[in-house]
Design a protein around this motif. Sequence first.
Motif, PDB file in Angstrom:
ATOM      1  N   ASN A  29       0.807  -1.230   0.000  1.00  0.00           N
ATOM      2  CA  ASN A  29       0.000   0.000   0.000  1.00  0.00           C
ATOM      3  C   ASN A  29       0.834   1.272   0.000  1.00  0.00           C
ATOM      4  OD1 ASN A  29      -2.605  -1.120  -0.140  1.00  0.00           O
ATOM      5  ND2 ASN A  29      -2.581  -1.556   2.060  1.00  0.00           N
ATOM      6  N   ALA A  30       2.114   1.192  -0.365  1.00  0.00           N
ATOM      7  CA  ALA A  30       2.931   2.395  -0.543  1.00  0.00           C
ATOM      8  C   ALA A  30       2.626   2.980  -1.910  1.00  0.00           C
ATOM      9  CB  ALA A  30       4.409   2.064  -0.410  1.00  0.00           C
ATOM     10  N   VAL A  31       2.481   4.312  -1.977  1.00  0.00           N
ATOM     11  CA  VAL A  31       2.119   4.957  -3.237  1.00  0.00           C
ATOM     12  C   VAL A  31       3.385   5.312  -4.016  1.00  0.00           C
ATOM     13  CG1 VAL A  31       1.979   7.260  -2.159  1.00  0.00           C
ATOM     14  CG2 VAL A  31       0.757   6.812  -4.301  1.00  0.00           C
ATOM     15  N   HIS A  32       3.385   5.020  -5.311  1.00  0.00           N
ATOM     16  CA  HIS A  32       4.537   5.264  -6.171  1.00  0.00           C
ATOM     17  C   HIS A  32       4.254   6.303  -7.245  1.00  0.00           C
ATOM     18  CE1 HIS A  32       7.141   1.850  -4.803  1.00  0.00           C
ATOM     19  NE2 HIS A  32       5.975   1.453  -4.332  1.00  0.00           N
ATOM     20  N   GLY A  33       3.026   6.746  -7.361  1.00  0.00           N
ATOM     21  CA  GLY A  33       2.646   7.696  -8.395  1.00  0.00           C
ATOM     22  C   GLY A  33       1.155   7.605  -8.614  1.00  0.00           C
ATOM     23  N   ALA A  34       0.697   8.088  -9.759  1.00  0.00           N
ATOM     24  CA  ALA A  34      -0.726   8.010 -10.094  1.00  0.00           C
ATOM     25  C   ALA A  34      -0.874   7.970 -11.601  1.00  0.00           C
ATOM     26  CB  ALA A  34      -1.483   9.198  -9.519  1.00  0.00           C
ATOM     27  N   ILE A  35      -1.877   7.238 -12.068  1.00  0.00           N
ATOM     28  CA  ILE A  35      -2.231   7.285 -13.484  1.00  0.00           C
ATOM     29  C   ILE A  35      -3.500   8.120 -13.602  1.00  0.00           C
ATOM     30  CG2 ILE A  35      -1.074   5.203 -14.268  1.00  0.00           C
ATOM     31  CD1 ILE A  35      -3.635   3.653 -13.854  1.00  0.00           C
ATOM     32  N   SER A  36      -3.553   8.908 -14.665  1.00  0.00           N
ATOM     33  CA  SER A  36      -4.638   9.883 -14.773  1.00  0.00           C
ATOM     34  C   SER A  36      -5.022  10.117 -16.218  1.00  0.00           C
ATOM     35  CB  SER A  36      -4.229  11.213 -14.120  1.00  0.00           C
ATOM     36  OG  SER A  36      -3.142  11.799 -14.820  1.00  0.00           O
ATOM     37  N   ILE A  37      -6.182  10.719 -16.376  1.00  0.00           N
ATOM     38  CA  ILE A  37      -6.656  11.209 -17.661  1.00  0.00           C
ATOM     39  C   ILE A  37      -7.042  12.664 -17.469  1.00  0.00           C
ATOM     40  CG2 ILE A  37      -8.552  11.102 -19.326  1.00  0.00           C
ATOM     41  CD1 ILE A  37      -8.609   8.071 -18.877  1.00  0.00           C
ATOM     42  N   THR A  38      -6.602  13.524 -18.381  1.00  0.00           N
ATOM     43  CA  THR A  38      -6.969  14.940 -18.350  1.00  0.00           C
ATOM     44  C   THR A  38      -7.605  15.291 -19.684  1.00  0.00           C
ATOM     45  OG1 THR A  38      -5.126  15.458 -16.867  1.00  0.00           O
ATOM     46  CG2 THR A  38      -6.120  17.292 -18.074  1.00  0.00           C
ATOM     47  N   MET A  39      -8.747  15.962 -19.654  1.00  0.00           N
ATOM     48  CA  MET A  39      -9.454  16.255 -20.895  1.00  0.00           C
ATOM     49  C   MET A  39     -10.349  17.472 -20.712  1.00  0.00           C
ATOM     50  SD  MET A  39     -11.085  13.987 -18.881  1.00  0.00           S
ATOM     51  CE  MET A  39     -12.725  13.464 -18.371  1.00  0.00           C
ATOM     52  N   PRO A  40     -10.802  18.081 -21.807  1.00  0.00           N
ATOM     53  CA  PRO A  40     -11.756  19.185 -21.698  1.00  0.00           C
ATOM     54  C   PRO A  40     -13.070  18.722 -21.093  1.00  0.00           C
ATOM     55  CG  PRO A  40     -10.786  19.094 -23.898  1.00  0.00           C
ATOM     56  CD  PRO A  40     -10.397  17.828 -23.207  1.00  0.00           C
ATOM     57  N   ILE A  41     -13.686  19.596 -20.310  1.00  0.00           N
ATOM     58  CA  ILE A  41     -14.982  19.249 -19.728  1.00  0.00           C
ATOM     59  C   ILE A  41     -16.065  19.194 -20.800  1.00  0.00           C
ATOM     60  CG2 ILE A  41     -16.808  20.086 -18.207  1.00  0.00           C
ATOM     61  CD1 ILE A  41     -14.656  21.146 -16.336  1.00  0.00           C
TER      62      ILE A  41
END
Length: 261
Positions: free
Chosen positions: A222-234
């Motif tokens: 459960n140690a965090v190494h980063g994050a995956i994400s999506i960014t887009m126009p609303i």
Amino acid sequence: MTEAALLPAPPLEKRDWIAGLEKGLAVIEAFDDQHPRLTASQAGARCGLTRTAARRYLLTLAHLGYVGTDGKLFWLTPRILRLGHAYLESARLPRLVQPFLQRIAGGTQEVAYLGVLDGADTVYIARSGAHRHMNTGYMLGSRVQAQVTAAGMAILAGLGEALADQWLQQHRLSTYTPYTIANPDELRAELAQVRRQGWALSEQQMELNYRGIAVPLLDRNNAVHGAISITMPINQEHRDDAVKRLLPVLQEAARGLRPLI
């Protein structure tokens, strides 16, 4: 960024310290988007060196090809990208996550990112997908203050309350839009919500009409190494519809990566 990354650096014996290397790196870091070209005096003032010392470092960097000069002003050359490229080529996490980002992009028709925490910022170290809006999107190496990105919020929440509070005490929160959360107490409440639900949503925090959704990358402990994400126009997509469409894909990728990290 793991929990260890927020802790003080391990002690270094005086005999092992190379002050010249520290100063040379400080000269390189003196350049940014607000200071693309500097005189020796300006570079020295930005990194705590005399004009003479800064000039010697700059001339050495120019001799090595990392800095260009017209005799008065200095600027970074493309060779400096070798330093960042070496990280992207050698680091395990971007190479591990890249195929998952490709699948996310293929399944959602959005651009997927891998972000990590570095000091005050989210740094994007992998991405995939051909963005439909060519004038937008984060480039590799882009740095954005963590609290205005979904990835940064997911990582901060994943660090736990104590380390997130430590981060808040160490960094000043900037305001970018009328929606930016720049109050530490409000940010703590938002991080608590992200921690409870296990994912982050960021809307118009950095730029108007943009939304980000992210999940933390956790290992078996459960140690965090980063994050995956999506960014887009609303655009016209309601937030609930965006979450319903994108979150399951991100969560599936994070579950697949967990035993590999």
